[in-house]
Design an enzyme around this catalytic site. Structure first.
Site, PDB file in Angstrom:
ATOM      1  N   THR A 138       0.846  -1.190   0.000  1.00 18.46           N
ATOM      2  CA  THR A 138       0.000   0.000   0.000  1.00 18.46           C
ATOM      3  C   THR A 138       0.880   1.239   0.000  1.00 18.46           C
ATOM      4  O   THR A 138       1.894   1.288   0.709  1.00 18.46           O
ATOM      5  CB  THR A 138      -0.978   0.102   1.190  1.00 18.46           C
ATOM      6  OG1 THR A 138      -1.502   1.431   1.243  1.00 18.46           O
ATOM      7  CG2 THR A 138      -0.361  -0.200   2.535  1.00 18.46           C
ATOM      8  N   ILE A 139       0.478   2.218  -0.803  1.00 21.32           N
ATOM      9  CA  ILE A 139       1.209   3.485  -0.768  1.00 21.32           C
ATOM     10  C   ILE A 139       1.013   4.157   0.593  1.00 21.32           C
ATOM     11  O   ILE A 139       1.809   4.979   0.986  1.00 21.32           O
ATOM     12  CB  ILE A 139       0.774   4.445  -1.899  1.00 21.32           C
ATOM     13  CG1 ILE A 139      -0.713   4.816  -1.786  1.00 21.32           C
ATOM     14  CG2 ILE A 139       1.101   3.877  -3.268  1.00 21.32           C
ATOM     15  CD1 ILE A 139      -1.113   6.024  -2.625  1.00 21.32           C
ATOM     16  N   ASP A 140      -0.065   3.787   1.310  1.00 23.06           N
ATOM     17  CA  ASP A 140      -0.402   4.473   2.566  1.00 23.06           C
ATOM     18  C   ASP A 140       0.540   4.103   3.715  1.00 23.06           C
ATOM     19  O   ASP A 140       0.616   4.822   4.705  1.00 23.06           O
ATOM     20  CB  ASP A 140      -1.836   4.138   3.001  1.00 23.06           C
ATOM     21  CG  ASP A 140      -2.858   4.444   1.926  1.00 23.06           C
ATOM     22  OD1 ASP A 140      -2.596   5.329   1.100  1.00 23.06           O
ATOM     23  OD2 ASP A 140      -3.915   3.780   1.909  1.00 23.06           O
ATOM     24  N   ARG A 175       3.179  33.066  -3.080  1.00 20.88           N
ATOM     25  CA  ARG A 175       1.876  32.470  -2.776  1.00 20.88           C
ATOM     26  C   ARG A 175       1.980  31.393  -1.713  1.00 20.88           C
ATOM     27  O   ARG A 175       3.057  30.857  -1.455  1.00 20.88           O
ATOM     28  CB  ARG A 175       1.319  31.787  -4.030  1.00 20.88           C
ATOM     29  CG  ARG A 175       0.777  32.741  -5.046  1.00 20.88           C
ATOM     30  CD  ARG A 175       0.329  31.960  -6.270  1.00 20.88           C
ATOM     31  NE  ARG A 175      -0.192  32.866  -7.277  1.00 20.88           N
ATOM     32  CZ  ARG A 175      -0.341  32.552  -8.552  1.00 20.88           C
ATOM     33  NH1 ARG A 175       0.001  31.356  -8.981  1.00 20.88           N
ATOM     34  NH2 ARG A 175      -0.838  33.415  -9.394  1.00 20.88           N
ATOM     35  N   ARG A 288       0.165   7.243  -7.241  1.00 19.92           N
ATOM     36  CA  ARG A 288       0.013   5.788  -7.121  1.00 19.92           C
ATOM     37  C   ARG A 288       0.450   5.074  -8.398  1.00 19.92           C
ATOM     38  O   ARG A 288       0.552   3.852  -8.435  1.00 19.92           O
ATOM     39  CB  ARG A 288      -1.452   5.475  -6.822  1.00 19.92           C
ATOM     40  CG  ARG A 288      -1.639   4.288  -5.927  1.00 19.92           C
ATOM     41  CD  ARG A 288      -3.039   4.219  -5.437  1.00 19.92           C
ATOM     42  NE  ARG A 288      -3.931   3.559  -6.371  1.00 19.92           N
ATOM     43  CZ  ARG A 288      -5.242   3.464  -6.206  1.00 19.92           C
ATOM     44  NH1 ARG A 288      -5.808   4.001  -5.137  1.00 19.92           N
ATOM     45  NH2 ARG A 288      -5.987   2.826  -7.065  1.00 19.92           N
TER      46      ARG A 288
HETATM   47  O1  F6P Z   1      -5.114   2.903  -0.260  1.00 18.80           O
HETATM   48  C1  F6P Z   1      -4.534   3.533  -1.341  1.00 18.80           C
HETATM   49  C2  F6P Z   1      -5.318   4.745  -1.749  1.00 18.80           C
HETATM   50  O2  F6P Z   1      -4.669   5.362  -2.841  1.00 18.80           O
HETATM   51  C3  F6P Z   1      -5.565   5.755  -0.633  1.00 18.80           C
HETATM   52  O3  F6P Z   1      -4.446   6.555  -0.345  1.00 18.80           O
HETATM   53  C4  F6P Z   1      -6.742   6.510  -1.157  1.00 18.80           C
HETATM   54  O4  F6P Z   1      -7.516   7.049  -0.104  1.00 18.80           O
HETATM   55  C5  F6P Z   1      -7.518   5.437  -1.877  1.00 18.80           C
HETATM   56  O5  F6P Z   1      -6.617   4.390  -2.158  1.00 18.80           O
HETATM   57  C6  F6P Z   1      -8.160   5.920  -3.157  1.00 18.80           C
HETATM   58  O6  F6P Z   1      -8.911   4.878  -3.672  1.00 18.80           O
HETATM   59  P1  F6P Z   1      -9.507   4.887  -5.134  1.00 18.80           P
HETATM   60  O7  F6P Z   1      -8.385   4.658  -6.093  1.00 18.80           O
HETATM   61  O8  F6P Z   1     -10.451   3.751  -5.138  1.00 18.80           O
HETATM   62  O9  F6P Z   1     -10.149   6.201  -5.357  1.00 18.80           O
END
Ligand code: F6P
Length: 368
Positions: A138-140, A175, A288
């Site tokens: 996960t990128i998170d 800005r 992502r």
């Molecule tokens: O879990 C990875 C993620 O990119 C989160 O950072 C983000 O909130 C979510 O997925 C976005 O999901 P989707 O691609 O379904 O909009």
């Protein structure tokens, strides 16, 4: 029983490094005489019976490719299967179908690559009798039990570059530039990219921010320091006593909530309350996509090869994990107990505060 037939799937949102894991599993599996079946579109393929055998040719030359050659979905939870009935969506349990396919294909093990949603599903499938090995993506970076997930480094790389680019307009036009990054309920991406990009303010879910402290920081900079500010906001950040900003809800998804919008709120309030010209950028899926960084390619390869190693040893119900600089196996049931959030007093936060970064809450970081 010898482990001979391996299923592999990628669940949830895509992320750089997924293909490197698929390659890292499949190549050694073939060397060990195993057959690998690529299940398509995550758990959706497990329920709907979509899979094909992976050849060496298919997994060759993919280490640098973003996304997943298998396809993915965040709507395919077998225990939360959405049926669209036109005017309403009904949720049904289709896990028996998933089990039927697993057995029908004669799988000895399923390697599930994904985030916390995937690990929750994996634990439930284990209880139904499937042999699962998890791989954390996960990128998170919010998965418990591992020091890092692959994909995070690539996302931070892109977000940092975006901040670098915003700096030029910020300084030329004096800005305030607000950038909203992803991360769900964790602030890891904002924290990493904010430090690396030299942001002046980082807003993360783990430290609810105060409007006045945030305004003060940008006004101070504009009057006494440099005449611009960069604010890096995690999509899950929220004001003290306020709520997280939800963009939309979709019952079909494993996590129905889609976050987004805090960047616009922060930007518009700053402009209104400080009088400083402000612009807002929402980085979105750019962070992502694309090629994984070398770090993520290496981590994903180490995860993949270790996953097949423990699968061969029948160490099921485990997720591979980075612990220090070692790859280890941790129980999936322990990983899903909670999310890995940014500890507000961790070394990264302390370092950020020491170089003058504000978290929009002076009281919270007063220990410096
Ligand atoms: O879990 C990875 C993620 O990119 C989160 O950072 C983000 O909130 C979510 O997925 C976005 O999901 P989707 O691609 O379904 O909009």
């Amino acid at each position: 029983m010898k482990v001979k037939r391996i299923g592999i799937l990628t669940g949830g949102g895509d992320c750089p490094g997924l293909n490197a894991v698929i390659r890292g599993v499949t190549k050694p599996a073939h060397e060990m005489g195993m057959t690998v079946f690529g299940i398509e579109d995550g758990f959706e393929g497990l329920v709907e019976g979509k899979m094909h055998e992976l050849t060496n040719r298919e997994v060759s030359g993919i280490i640098n490719l973003g996304g997943t050659i298998l396809g993915s979905s965040n709507k395919g939870d077998p225990f939360h299967w959405p049926i669209d009935k036109g005017d309403e969506v009904v949720i049904e349990d289709h896990s028996k179908l998933a089990l039927k396919n697993y057995k029908g294909w004669g799988l000895d093990c399923l390697i599930a690559i994904g985030g916390d949603g995937t690990m929750h599903i994996s634990e439930k499938l284990s209880k139904l009798g499937m042999n699962i090995v998890g791989v954390p993506k996960t990128i998170d970076n919010d998965l418990e039990g591992t020091d890092l997930t692959f994909g995070y480094d690539s996302a931070v790389f892109v977000a940092t570059e975006a901040i670098d680019r915003l700096h030029t307009t910020a300084s030329s036009h004096h800005r305030v530039m607000v950038i909203e990054v992803m991360g769900r309920y964790a602030g890891w991406i904002a924290l990493g990219a904010g430090i690396a990009g030299g942001a002046d303010v980082i807003l993360i879910p783990e430290i609810p921010f105060k409007w006045d402290d945030t305004y003060r920081k940008v006004i101070d900079r504009s009057t006494r320091g440099k005449r611009f500010s960069i604010i890096c906001v995690a999509e899950g950040a929220k004001p003290f006593g306020g709520k997280i900003v939800v963009k939309s809800r979709d019952k079909k998804r494993t996590d129905p909530i889609q976050l987004g919008g805090i960047g616009n709120l922060v930007g518009s309030k700053i402009q209104k309350n400080t009088g400083l010209e402000t612009r807002i950028t929402v980085l979105g899926h750019l962070q992502r996509g694309g090629s994984p960084t070398p770090f993520d390619r290496i981590l994903a390869t180490r995860f993949g090869t270790y996953a097949i190693e423990i699968a061969a040893k029948k160490k099921f119900g485990y997720m591979v994990a980075l612990k220090g600089n070692e790859i280890k196996a941790v129980r999936i049931r322990n990983v899903i107990k909670k999310q890995r959030l940014v500890p507000p007093d961790c070394q990264m936060i302390r370092s950020a505060v020491k170089v003058g970064i504000s978290f929009g809450n002076d009281g919270f970081t007063a220990w410096r």
